[in-house]
Motif scaffolding. Sequence first.
Motif, PDB file in Angstrom:
ATOM      1  N   LYS A   2       0.832  -1.209   0.000  1.00 56.18           N
ATOM      2  CA  LYS A   2       0.000   0.000   0.000  1.00 56.18           C
ATOM      3  C   LYS A   2       0.871   1.265   0.000  1.00 56.18           C
ATOM      4  O   LYS A   2       1.997   1.251   0.479  1.00 56.18           O
ATOM      5  CB  LYS A   2      -0.870   0.020   1.258  1.00 56.18           C
ATOM      6  CG  LYS A   2      -1.900  -1.096   1.263  1.00 56.18           C
ATOM      7  CD  LYS A   2      -3.025  -0.768   2.256  1.00 56.18           C
ATOM      8  CE  LYS A   2      -4.006  -1.907   2.341  1.00 56.18           C
ATOM      9  NZ  LYS A   2      -3.523  -3.005   3.211  1.00 56.18           N
ATOM     10  N   ASN A   3       0.303   2.361  -0.494  1.00 60.90           N
ATOM     11  CA  ASN A   3       0.946   3.679  -0.443  1.00 60.90           C
ATOM     12  C   ASN A   3       2.392   3.667  -0.922  1.00 60.90           C
ATOM     13  O   ASN A   3       3.287   4.180  -0.234  1.00 60.90           O
ATOM     14  CB  ASN A   3       0.922   4.235   0.997  1.00 60.90           C
ATOM     15  CG  ASN A   3      -0.478   4.233   1.563  1.00 60.90           C
ATOM     16  OD1 ASN A   3      -1.431   4.538   0.835  1.00 60.90           O
ATOM     17  ND2 ASN A   3      -0.603   3.886   2.831  1.00 60.90           N
ATOM     18  N   GLY A  10       8.848  10.607   0.064  1.00 66.54           N
ATOM     19  CA  GLY A  10       8.077   9.438   0.453  1.00 66.54           C
ATOM     20  C   GLY A  10       8.975   8.222   0.641  1.00 66.54           C
ATOM     21  O   GLY A  10       8.791   7.423   1.562  1.00 66.54           O
ATOM     22  N   HIS A  14       9.338   6.163   4.182  1.00 67.43           N
ATOM     23  CA  HIS A  14       8.507   4.956   4.131  1.00 67.43           C
ATOM     24  C   HIS A  14       8.989   3.904   5.147  1.00 67.43           C
ATOM     25  O   HIS A  14      10.184   3.763   5.376  1.00 67.43           O
ATOM     26  CB  HIS A  14       8.577   4.364   2.711  1.00 67.43           C
ATOM     27  CG  HIS A  14       7.417   3.513   2.351  1.00 67.43           C
ATOM     28  ND1 HIS A  14       6.145   4.010   2.211  1.00 67.43           N
ATOM     29  CD2 HIS A  14       7.314   2.189   2.103  1.00 67.43           C
ATOM     30  CE1 HIS A  14       5.322   3.028   1.891  1.00 67.43           C
ATOM     31  NE2 HIS A  14       6.009   1.919   1.818  1.00 67.43           N
TER      32      HIS A  14
END
Length: 372
Positions: A2-3, A10, A14
């Motif tokens: 996900k994401n 990012g 993460h």
Amino acid sequence: MKNVPADMEGFLSHQPWWRTRVPTEIIRSREGVGELLRRLERENRNPFFVVDSVLLNQPVFASLLGQKALYLFDASASEPKTGDVDTVVSMVKSASKAHDVVVGIGGGATMDLAKAVGICLANPGPAQTYQGYGLDMKKGADIWVLPTLSGTGAEITPIAVLRGPEKKLGINNPYTAPSVAVIDPGLTSGVRKYNRFFTLMDCYFHHYEIVNSRTSSEDAVSDARDGLSLSRNILMSGVGEFRMDNAVRSSMVSILGGSSTIGGRVGAAHAISYGLSNSGPALPHSVAVTISMLALRELYPEGYEDTVSFLRGNGMEVPKAGDFGIGAKDVEKMTKTALGMEKLWQSCFGDRWKERATEEYIRGIYERIVSL
Ligand code: NAD
Ligand code: ZN
């Protein structure tokens, strides 16, 4: 998964996205070269650098030029050979002050050379004697890597693939794993489309074959599932131009390729590719696996379909064994090489693999390959 981040911010923030326990410290950075040099300095290390010679034309790598203990490896000329390892090992050993870390900077080929040098420093035989599995070897120098091309997962795996006088085969040993990997997706900006494409194809094949393996661990298969969808997304989106979002995702999927390889094992396409590589000294590994997958439509239907669409979608020509000098004269030798890849056939077919991976079956695959 996900994401999945699409930019550097990012990527840096993460959460770790792999499940398999990896022994390598993974450092994410937006300024990989500087970060690596500063860390060596801070730890008061005496490094020996193995660097892909193509990088020296790119300003971002300029600070490496000043390094005294440096071996430039031309990865566009050949995959690393056992003889290259022996040459670099003797260079490193001839230094007046012992080097305590070998740093590999480049794609899979250059990182593998550095990894092999690192372990061979503590083992007296020529590198070719260590090609294989489960051999008793001592720990050599620490190995650090800075990948400049994403996909092989060599920044994580305990494998250094080498071309030897008799065969292409890795040194497979826990002491071959890098202890530090600095990951900066921006460093891949200078890669040619041909290499970006085929190295990502190899990444896709690793994930595909581990997902379909019968002998891989649960964590490895979970990492490979994420890697399969991520590599598929990148290859479908087109890899012609350098794009930061794809570079970030490629770095991430490459790490998944490394982590899934720790508890996982590839299958038939890689087994067939080793026969091709042994008969084609100029055939890159990633292209060899692509040619193999194109001959395995019945066994791996989705892998075959995906391969055809990735080639078409990226405007790449379908590679052929004949372009690398491989023909009918090589079929017997290739069959013998592939038959010997027992662990890969077992991964593909399970315990009763001998009933499926017969000499006739394998010969038939090569006959198809050379007739195309
Ligand atoms: P590579 O290292 O052979 O590099 C391919 C080409 O890209 C070379 O010409 C190289 O000079 C160039 N290149 C690399 N970085 C660049 C950059 N930033 N800018 C411009 N050009 C750049 O390619 P690869 O696919 O990463 O590695 C293939 C090798 O890795 C093979 O030898 C294969 O057997 C091995 N491999 C190892 C593992 C492992 O786990 N150790 C896994 C898969 C493959
Ligand atoms: Zn591969």
